[in-house]
Scaffold this active site. Structure first.
Site, PDB file in Angstrom:
ATOM      1  N   PHE A 130       0.855  -1.179   0.000  1.00  0.00           N
ATOM      2  CA  PHE A 130       0.000   0.000   0.000  1.00  0.00           C
ATOM      3  C   PHE A 130       0.900   1.241   0.000  1.00  0.00           C
ATOM      4  O   PHE A 130       1.808   1.347   0.823  1.00  0.00           O
ATOM      5  CB  PHE A 130      -0.899  -0.013   1.237  1.00  0.00           C
ATOM      6  CG  PHE A 130      -2.005   0.999   1.177  1.00  0.00           C
ATOM      7  CD1 PHE A 130      -3.150   0.749   0.434  1.00  0.00           C
ATOM      8  CD2 PHE A 130      -1.893   2.203   1.841  1.00  0.00           C
ATOM      9  CE1 PHE A 130      -4.170   1.684   0.364  1.00  0.00           C
ATOM     10  CE2 PHE A 130      -2.914   3.141   1.777  1.00  0.00           C
ATOM     11  CZ  PHE A 130      -4.054   2.890   1.044  1.00  0.00           C
ATOM     12  N   ASP A 201       1.565  -4.719   8.334  1.00  0.00           N
ATOM     13  CA  ASP A 201       0.399  -3.846   8.209  1.00  0.00           C
ATOM     14  C   ASP A 201      -0.825  -4.752   8.082  1.00  0.00           C
ATOM     15  O   ASP A 201      -0.936  -5.526   7.126  1.00  0.00           O
ATOM     16  CB  ASP A 201       0.555  -2.939   6.982  1.00  0.00           C
ATOM     17  CG  ASP A 201      -0.570  -1.915   6.881  1.00  0.00           C
ATOM     18  OD1 ASP A 201      -1.673  -2.191   7.380  1.00  0.00           O
ATOM     19  OD2 ASP A 201      -0.330  -0.847   6.288  1.00  0.00           O
ATOM     20  N   TYR A 226     -11.101   1.895  10.390  1.00  0.00           N
ATOM     21  CA  TYR A 226     -12.326   2.217   9.633  1.00  0.00           C
ATOM     22  C   TYR A 226     -12.689   1.180   8.584  1.00  0.00           C
ATOM     23  O   TYR A 226     -13.649   1.360   7.856  1.00  0.00           O
ATOM     24  CB  TYR A 226     -12.227   3.610   8.999  1.00  0.00           C
ATOM     25  CG  TYR A 226     -10.981   3.884   8.187  1.00  0.00           C
ATOM     26  CD1 TYR A 226     -10.858   3.407   6.887  1.00  0.00           C
ATOM     27  CD2 TYR A 226      -9.934   4.626   8.713  1.00  0.00           C
ATOM     28  CE1 TYR A 226      -9.721   3.649   6.151  1.00  0.00           C
ATOM     29  CE2 TYR A 226      -8.790   4.873   7.981  1.00  0.00           C
ATOM     30  CZ  TYR A 226      -8.685   4.389   6.705  1.00  0.00           C
ATOM     31  OH  TYR A 226      -7.552   4.627   5.972  1.00  0.00           O
ATOM     32  N   LYS A 227     -11.911   0.095   8.470  1.00  0.00           N
ATOM     33  CA  LYS A 227     -12.246  -0.938   7.489  1.00  0.00           C
ATOM     34  C   LYS A 227     -13.113  -2.003   8.180  1.00  0.00           C
ATOM     35  O   LYS A 227     -14.240  -1.717   8.529  1.00  0.00           O
ATOM     36  CB  LYS A 227     -10.959  -1.484   6.880  1.00  0.00           C
ATOM     37  CG  LYS A 227     -10.273  -0.389   6.040  1.00  0.00           C
ATOM     38  CD  LYS A 227      -8.899  -0.747   5.541  1.00  0.00           C
ATOM     39  CE  LYS A 227      -8.364   0.422   4.704  1.00  0.00           C
ATOM     40  NZ  LYS A 227      -6.912   0.373   4.526  1.00  0.00           N
ATOM     41  N   ARG A 375     -12.917  -4.066  -7.333  1.00  0.00           N
ATOM     42  CA  ARG A 375     -12.592  -4.726  -6.074  1.00  0.00           C
ATOM     43  C   ARG A 375     -13.852  -4.852  -5.219  1.00  0.00           C
ATOM     44  O   ARG A 375     -14.622  -3.897  -5.098  1.00  0.00           O
ATOM     45  CB  ARG A 375     -11.562  -3.832  -5.365  1.00  0.00           C
ATOM     46  CG  ARG A 375     -10.924  -4.415  -4.161  1.00  0.00           C
ATOM     47  CD  ARG A 375      -9.832  -3.497  -3.651  1.00  0.00           C
ATOM     48  NE  ARG A 375     -10.395  -2.344  -2.936  1.00  0.00           N
ATOM     49  CZ  ARG A 375      -9.794  -1.727  -1.923  1.00  0.00           C
ATOM     50  NH1 ARG A 375      -8.600  -2.129  -1.520  1.00  0.00           N
ATOM     51  NH2 ARG A 375     -10.349  -0.698  -1.327  1.00  0.00           N
TER      52      ARG A 375
END
Ligand SMILES: *Cc1c(COP(=O)(O)O)cnc(C)c1O
Length: 416
Positions: A130, A201, A226-227, A375
């Site tokens: 990422f 991560d 927040y995921k 996705r």
């Protein structure tokens, strides 16, 4: 799940009725007729969060004002919430703290890890990590005077590049584009065998994939609120530091909240004894209150059941897309092998951006990642098997009618 040509909308409704996680769906706000396959970017709103926000704003902040820090234990929110996250990732409660953003936490932990390996100068990672992880590493390297090197190598061959130059192996557990998952325990062990530390991560795995950080002897980790934790837009993140590394080094963002005695107002920094030293400034109490509701929901569920349903949902999606949408140019990017799949499914499509815009217009929310990836994230707490059927159904209609082929669906938005 075996390739089953007999799967139908009706059989999936039956399957939902037998789902041990079915009761969780009603605990979320989910607009009617929307199929939300983007919980890996921003989890939906738990109903409890609405009540809790009302309470923390009106009763706590509004009525108690500054007394809330003690009366409502705001001051211990970072360690209390960290302790709850610890249960989701196989850590001790005193090894996790909730703070800052994933990016900032990566900076703090990477700096601490590098300082533990003064003779080594390589941070080993992959070009498809990422971007913020790579950017933070680049910024830290500049800040440290440019003696370190960020070495980016093919993830499939990462083990071949572990050697005595490597200070830190910096990897994202589940890749954000492809959904490919690394073997965290195996790579951690390989890194240790050559004397390197590991920094994982866990943004795309926390709350979706069961983990045992201590069983794997991970050194450092960071993750996102927040995921799959459903903490709300921009929710605070977390970091993990194994007990054995906590007292050894102070992280560089030595703010007063990480001081041993913040309210002594000592002019000289002295780090808190444990994980508390990884705090920097004052915690965002409102955001933390929202995040805690999302985490409490997950703690009520069983991570093994979550994983089993996640794999069943992603298997079903792959099967139905390949069966029903064959011939429309979709190419699977996500591994079929359960052992290396996270909780999302990605396909390449030459018109990926427009296709996703058309899907969103049809009430199927996933997202797009450049250059051509559509996705879809599958969060087992609120998704039903029938949602998978309906999402594929809507996609098939879009593909058949070329409904994506419209000017409005080609206008690239700022957030994709
Ligand atoms: C979402 C995500 C982040 C987000 O970082 P922020 O600092 O919250 O913007 C970081 N790393 C990975 C792998 C992610 O998926």
């Amino acid at each position: 799940m075996p390739h089953d040509a007999l799967v139908s909308r009706t059989t999936l409704i039956t399957r939902d009725a037998a789902d041990p996680l079915a009761r969780f769906r009603d605990l979320f706000h989910m607009p009617d007729d929307l199929i939300y396959l983007d919980g890996n970017s921003l989890g939906p709103l738990p109903k409890r969060t609405v009540e809790r926000m009302q309470q923390v704003v009106q009763d706590e902040w509004g009525r108690l004002l500054i007394r809330g820090w003690t009366a409502c234990d705001w001051i211990n929110a970072p360690s209390r919430i960290g302790g709850k996250i610890a249960r989701l990732i196989g850590a001790h409660p005193d090894e996790v703290i909730c703070a800052d953003s994933t990016s900032v936490n990566l900076f703090k932990t990477l700096a601490a890890a590098l300082a533990l390996k003064p003779g080594r100068h390589v941070i080993l990672s992959t070009p498809d990590n990422f971007p913020t992880d790579l950017y933070m590493a680049q910024g830290l390297i500049r800040h440290l005077g440019g003696v370190h090197e960020l070495r980016l190598v093919d993830g499939e061959r990462i083990e071949d590049h572990l050697n005595d130059q490597v200070a830190v192996l910096l990897l994202t557990h589940v890749n954000y584009k492809t959904g490919r998952m690394y073997d965290l325990a195996h790579l951690t062990q390989r890194a240790h065998a050559c004397g390197a530390l590991t920094l994982w991560d866990l943004a795309h795995s926390t709350g979706a994939v069961p983990m045992d950080l201590n069983g794997a002897e991970v050194d450092f980790a960071v993750g996102c609120g927040y995921k799959y934790l459903n903490g709300g837009p921009g929710a605070p993140a977390y970091l993990f530091v194994a007990r054995r590394w906590q007292p050894v080094f102070s992280q560089p963002l030595s703010g007063w909240m990480g001081h041993a005695t913040p309210f002594a107002f000592d002019p000289v920094y002295e780090p808190a004894p444990g994980i508390g030293r990884y705090l920097c400034g004052t915690p965002p109490i409102l955001s933390m209150a929202a995040l805690e509701c999302g985490i409490d929901l997950l703690l009520d569920a069983d991570m093994q059941q979550i994983r089993a349903k996640s794999l069943a949902l992603t298997d079903l999606f792959i099967q139905l897309v390949e069966m029903r949408c064959a011939g429309y140019g979709l190419e699977l990017m996500t591994p079929r092998d359960h052992a290396i799949r996270g909780s999302q499914v990605s396909f390449r499509h030459p018109q990926g951006y427009a296709l996703m815009q058309a899907l969103i217009a049809a009430g199927v929310i996933g997202d797009f990642r450049a250059p051509d990836i559509v996705r879809f994230g599958f969060a087992p707490l609120y998704l039903r098997f029938v949602d998978v059927w309906d999402a594929v159904d809507r996609m098939l209609h879009i593909l058949e009618a070329r409904a994506w082929d419209r000017e409005e669906f080609r206008q690239v938005k700022q957030v994709t």
